[in-house]
Design a protein around this motif. Structure first.
Motif, short mmCIF file in Angstrom:
data_model
loop_
_atom_site.label_atom_id
_atom_site.label_comp_id
_atom_site.label_asym_id
_atom_site.label_seq_id
_atom_site.Cartn_x
_atom_site.Cartn_y
_atom_site.Cartn_z
N ILE A 132 -7.03 31.61 8.20
CA ILE A 132 -6.70 30.11 8.50
C ILE A 132 -7.64 29.69 9.33
O ILE A 132 -8.04 30.55 10.49
CB ILE A 132 -5.28 30.17 8.97
CG1 ILE A 132 -4.10 30.69 8.15
CG2 ILE A 132 -4.99 28.60 9.69
CD1 ILE A 132 -4.00 29.85 6.89
N LYS A 142 -14.45 26.92 6.02
CA LYS A 142 -13.37 26.35 5.17
C LYS A 142 -13.62 26.98 4.05
O LYS A 142 -12.56 27.21 3.29
CB LYS A 142 -13.73 24.90 5.37
CG LYS A 142 -13.58 24.19 6.70
CD LYS A 142 -13.33 22.68 6.53
CE LYS A 142 -13.17 21.83 7.91
NZ LYS A 142 -14.33 22.07 8.84
N CYS A 145 -12.26 30.29 3.71
CA CYS A 145 -10.75 30.35 3.63
C CYS A 145 -10.32 29.95 2.49
O CYS A 145 -9.23 30.48 1.77
CB CYS A 145 -10.36 29.67 4.86
SG CYS A 145 -10.75 30.21 6.24
N GLY A 146 -10.85 28.77 1.82
CA GLY A 146 -10.40 28.68 0.28
C GLY A 146 -10.30 29.39 -0.43
O GLY A 146 -9.63 29.59 -1.58
N ALA A 151 -6.35 28.54 4.24
CA ALA A 151 -6.08 27.18 4.25
C ALA A 151 -6.93 26.80 5.53
O ALA A 151 -7.02 27.49 6.70
CB ALA A 151 -4.68 26.72 4.31
N CYS A 152 -7.04 25.17 6.01
CA CYS A 152 -7.34 24.84 7.08
C CYS A 152 -5.96 24.41 7.88
O CYS A 152 -4.98 23.77 7.05
CB CYS A 152 -8.26 23.40 6.91
SG CYS A 152 -9.92 23.84 6.35
N CYS A 153 -6.01 23.87 8.94
CA CYS A 153 -4.97 23.26 9.69
C CYS A 153 -5.56 22.48 10.91
O CYS A 153 -6.94 22.26 10.96
CB CYS A 153 -4.12 24.36 10.52
SG CYS A 153 -4.72 24.98 12.05
N ILE A 161 1.01 25.02 8.67
CA ILE A 161 0.10 26.15 8.04
C ILE A 161 0.29 27.58 8.25
O ILE A 161 0.27 28.42 7.38
CB ILE A 161 -1.34 25.65 8.39
CG1 ILE A 161 -1.66 24.19 7.94
CG2 ILE A 161 -2.20 26.40 7.86
CD1 ILE A 161 -1.61 24.07 6.15
N SER A 165 1.16 30.34 5.76
CA SER A 165 0.36 31.61 5.74
C SER A 165 1.12 32.79 5.59
O SER A 165 0.88 33.86 4.92
CB SER A 165 -0.84 31.69 6.60
OG SER A 165 -0.34 31.76 7.82
N ALA A 354 -9.20 24.74 0.84
CA ALA A 354 -8.58 24.69 1.84
C ALA A 354 -8.10 23.58 2.67
O ALA A 354 -6.83 23.37 3.17
CB ALA A 354 -9.54 25.52 2.70
N ARG A 357 -4.61 22.33 0.80
CA ARG A 357 -3.70 22.95 1.67
C ARG A 357 -3.25 22.30 2.70
O ARG A 357 -2.18 22.15 3.08
CB ARG A 357 -3.89 24.50 1.57
CG ARG A 357 -3.89 24.99 0.07
CD ARG A 357 -4.00 26.61 0.51
NE ARG A 357 -4.22 27.33 -1.05
CZ ARG A 357 -5.19 27.94 -1.46
NH1 ARG A 357 -6.02 28.58 -0.55
NH2 ARG A 357 -5.00 28.41 -2.57
N MET A 358 -4.02 21.97 3.60
CA MET A 358 -3.80 21.44 4.85
C MET A 358 -3.16 20.13 4.67
O MET A 358 -2.24 19.70 5.35
CB MET A 358 -5.21 21.23 5.70
CG MET A 358 -5.12 20.29 6.93
SD MET A 358 -6.62 20.07 7.75
CE MET A 358 -6.94 18.48 7.14
#
Ligand code: 13P
Ligand code: SF4
Length: 370
Positions: A132, A142, A145-146, A151-153, A161, A165, A354, A357-358
């Motif tokens: 994350i 990013k 992570c993707g 994901a990003c937050c 998030i 996760s 990512a 998803r955020m």
């Protein structure tokens, strides 16, 4: 960090008033082809020209909604402009008025370091690890992570998030801000001894295999130097001076400061909380000084001050000034695009996963971390 070449000398000869008039004119000339986005930490002279203002989450949402504009001039820092480029189609050109406006926290994690950390931790933990990243990170982080189920937050939805996760896997590596990670995980009920700092400058992050085995959250050793200026001693002093003050801080502050505060949340949360408070209420705010100043000016019926006695200034945000904004717009009117922030196609493809998803984990109101 990118380097901004000096502007033509004519910009130094202009007064603030002349620059403001010229910016207003350029905005009119560009009309609906242009959208200016402004982060809450921008200086007052600049943010007044923003079509939309917001925290990182809100500006990402607004950026993603832009269909008609040709140009987004992002008055913020580099990672924000990169996110806007990732979330918009190729027709939209994203411009950062000063290329040196980076984020020192985002610079504390690079892809090579993350790949090394990942190889070590996956070896130790099995396939159960979810990466994350706080949106204050490079497009390459990013994308990693993707591409690895993460994901990003932002500080507005870090809890949602992290909850997401833990539905994907048992353990999380959270980067680059150890404080946001720790504050969020702690608020979810994860004890401090189930979290450990991963130091990318040490072999294996400075961690032993047994320590990895008992940890649920690996916190990247990164931080924001601006929010690092707020201390527990300042909280104690405010309480001593006047117990009626409520302490409201950004979750990039240390865990110790957040524990002493009454409330912690994103810049949007901070603004909303103070706006919705009763006349006469007193707030000591632990975040960047331009936002605190604006709150003070906007609400003279409340007592608002910075938590710190010193000026906590984000010097990179401050690089975006009238001169650079005007230069950017002058060039656009002349048909030239300067300082375009472009993320390559391959990185975009994974980074967008990512970021989406955020954006899929957003509550209608900004949520408190504490
Ligand atoms: P927000 O997402 O709360 O606007 O914070 C961004 C940031 O960089 C704070 O330092
Ligand atoms: Fe980065 Fe800190 Fe500035 Fe936010 S305040 S942009 S985290 S350096």
């Amino acid at each position: 960090m990118l380097f901004q070449p000096p502007l033509p000398p004519k910009y130094s000869a202009l007064t603030d008033e002349e620059m403001c008039q010229a910016i207003a004119l350029r905005k009119q000339e560009l009309g609906s082809r242009l959208v200016i986005l402004g982060h809450h930490y921008q200086q007052h002279d600049v943010i007044r020209f923003a079509d939309f203002t917001g925290d990182s989450l809100k500006l990402s949402q607004i950026g993603a909604q832009q269909r008609d504009a040709e140009f987004i001039v992002f008055c913020g820092v580099h990672f924000m402009a990169e996110s806007a480029d990732i979330l918009t189609d190729d027709r939209v050109k994203v411009i950062l008025p000063d290329l040196s406006a980076g984020c020192s926290m985002a610079d504390m994690a690079d892809l090579d370091q993350l790949e090394e950390a990942w190889a070590f931790l996956v070896e130790e933990c099995g396939a159960d690890l979810v990466p994350i990243t706080y949106v204050n990170s490079s497009a390459a982080i990013k994308a990693f992570c993707g591409g690895h189920g993460g994901a990003c937050c932002t500080s507005s939805n870090a809890r949602a998030i992290l909850e997401w996760s833990f539905r994907q896997g048992e353990k999380v590596i959270f980067l680059p801000d150890q404080h946001l990670g720790r504050n969020t995980a702690f608020a979810m009920g994860i004890p401090l001894d189930a979290m450990v700092v991963y130091d990318p400058r040490r072999a294996h992050g400075g961690l032993s295999a047994p320590r990895v085995a008992v940890s649920r959250v690996f916190l990247w050793k990164g931080h924001c130097s601006v929010h690092g200026l707020f201390t527990t001693a300042q909280c104690d002093e405010i309480r001593r001076l006047d117990p009626e003050f409520k302490i409201l801080v950004h979750p990039e502050c240390t865990w110790e400061v957040v524990q002493k505060a009454d409330l912690a949340g994103s810049t949007e949360f901070i603004i909303r909380t103070v706006r919705e408070s009763a006349p006469g209420s007193k707030w000591a705010v632990g975040t960047e000084i331009h936002l605190v100043d604006r709150l003070m000016n906007e609400m003279p019926d409340k007592t608002i001050r910075s938590l710190a006695g010193i000026q906590c200034l984000c010097t990179t945000m401050y690089r975006i000034d009238l001169k650079h904004l005007l230069w950017t717009l002058d060039e656009l009117v002349a048909g030239r695009v300067v300082n375009q922030i472009r993320v390559d196609r391959e990185t975009k493809k994974l980074a967008v996963i990512a970021l989406e998803r955020m954006l899929a984990n957003v509550s209608p109101r900004p949520v408190a971390i504490r």
